[in-house]
Design an enzyme around this catalytic site. Structure first.
Site, PDB file in Angstrom:
ATOM      1  CE1 TYR A  65      36.935  45.449  43.726  1.00 43.34           C
ATOM      2  CE2 TYR A  65      34.980  44.615  42.605  1.00 43.34           C
ATOM      3  CZ  TYR A  65      36.305  45.008  42.568  1.00 43.34           C
ATOM      4  OH  TYR A  65      37.006  44.976  41.384  1.00 43.34           O
ATOM      5  CG  HIS A 106      38.880  40.993  38.162  1.00 44.96           C
ATOM      6  ND1 HIS A 106      40.162  40.596  38.496  1.00 44.96           N
ATOM      7  CD2 HIS A 106      38.263  39.885  37.679  1.00 44.96           C
ATOM      8  CE1 HIS A 106      40.312  39.309  38.234  1.00 44.96           C
ATOM      9  NE2 HIS A 106      39.183  38.857  37.737  1.00 44.96           N
ATOM     10  NE  ARG A 154      41.324  45.583  39.738  1.00 41.63           N
ATOM     11  CZ  ARG A 154      40.460  44.983  40.557  1.00 41.63           C
ATOM     12  NH1 ARG A 154      40.725  43.796  41.049  1.00 41.63           N
ATOM     13  NH2 ARG A 154      39.337  45.592  40.908  1.00 41.63           N
TER      14      ARG A 154
END
Length: 369
Positions: A282, A273, A269
């Site tokens: 993060y 998100h 990914r």
């Protein structure tokens, strides 16, 4: 005898102990540089060009969705850029007689399967015009709850088997979702009853902000199939040709009545998100290093050009056609009438419940109808 709770905490596995990496036990037909590793298993050139076009089409939607969101013309959208091979290569193995159970990140799979672009835009605008799936497509709305689509797919597959058809059900999940109970229950259920299911586990490295290595010590998620007596296959999810071939084989196996298959597509990914997410909070540059070089669209384009299956002029024409198709679809979506409050209850059940009828009547009364 008095028992005391231990103050010791389990040590988290070091990052290097549980890598999210491409390993030798994974099916791959094209290297990241577009070189062929197994010519005997390659699809024919027409299929390769078709898959390339589908990936370019899926990527264009993803890129335009970002623009629409930032100009206030799209709701919060989960991007899938960089995962096109994983979604296109799997969904392209289905027919419209089969079932598709997508997660919220599988817009590329739904578009590949045949969900119209105007309706897809309307869905991500939270408009009722995008809520009811087309009657000629066995596709479910994008699942927001995690893993609930897996048992649903088993039910649809068993229904097809009882009807005596050869139709299959395909359900998607992420690496994070594979830790949910519904995932394991569905695999056991499907294996025990020999359901014609193809389970797609997209291992993209992250469950929102949690890396795969933090949620499981397993390094090959396809091996989870072993516990349920069904085949598990690990494939390079950035290689659309390998993904398509592996999925097609699993679909044909299910059609023959030989039961379900779990396919782990190893991808990444690279995008946030959702369009409202900030992944820099993060993950670091080291986490994403090297994945741009594994771009699935560039990989197949390089191969097709090198083999003479595609020219620069043909590629440019494909892009022009895709752009024109999207702009026409956007104009159609923009022309949908403004939804009314009562429409929110129209597509909940095929037959409205008494409570829904009352709610609809109340909403209509508030609207003065």
């Amino acid at each position: 005898m008095t028992r005391t709770r231990s103050s010791r905490k389990a040590a988290a596995p070091p990052a290097e102990a549980v890598p999210h990496a491409m390993t030798d036990d994974m099916v791959q037909l094209l290297t990241p540089s577009g070189e062929v590793t197994d010519a005997a298993r390659l699809p024919d050139p027409d299929t390769q060009r078709h898959l390339y076009r589908l990936m370019r089409r899926a990527r264009h939607f993803d890129e335009r969705a970002w623009v629409l969101y930032r100009t206030g013309r799209m709701g919060v959208f989960p991007p899938y850029g960089g995962m096109e091979a994983s979604q296109v290569g799997t969904a392209a193995a289905l027919t419209h007689e089969d079932w598709l159970f997508p997660t919220y990140r599988d817009t590329g799979a739904a578009l590949t399967y045949g969900l119209p672009i105007p309706q897809t835009i309307a869905y991500w605008r939270t408009s009722p015009h995008g809520w009811a799936m087309p009657e000629n497509l066995k596709v479910l709305p994008f699942y927001i709850p995690i893993a609930t689509q897996y048992p649903h797919a088993v039910g649809a597959a068993l229904a097809e088997a009882r009807r005596g058809t050869s139709n299959v059900a395909m359900a998607f999940i992420g690496d994070g979702g594979s830790s949910e109970g519904d995932f394991h229950e569905a695999l056991n259920f499907a294996g025990a009853l020999n359901a014609p299911c193809v389970f797609i586990l997209q291992n993209n490295g992250w469950a929102i902000s949690v890396p795969t290595r933090a949620q499981t010590k397993a390094t090959n998620l396809s091996r989870r199939a072993d516990g349920y007596g069904i085949p598990g296959v690990r494939v390079d999810g950035n290689d659309v040709l390998a993904t398509y071939v592996v999925t097609r084989e699993a679909v044909e196996r299910a059609r023959r009545g030989e039961g379900p298959t779990l396919i782990e597509t190893v991808t990444y990914r690279v995008k946030p998100h959702t369009v409202a997410d900030d992944p820099s909070r993060y993950r670091t540059a080291d986490d994403t290093a090297g994945w741009d070089e594994k771009d699935p669209v560039v990989r197949l384009r390089t191969h097709l050009l090198a083999q003479g299956h595609l020219t620069e002029e043909q590629d440019a024409e494909i892009v022009r056609e895709i752009e024109a198709e999207f702009e026409a679809a956007l104009a159609e979506a923009d022309a949908y009438p403004e939804p009314t409050p009562a429409e929110i209850v129209n597509h909940v059940f095929a037959e409205p419940t008494p409570a829904l009828r009352r709610q609809r009547a109340e909403l209509l009364a508030e609207e003065g109808q």
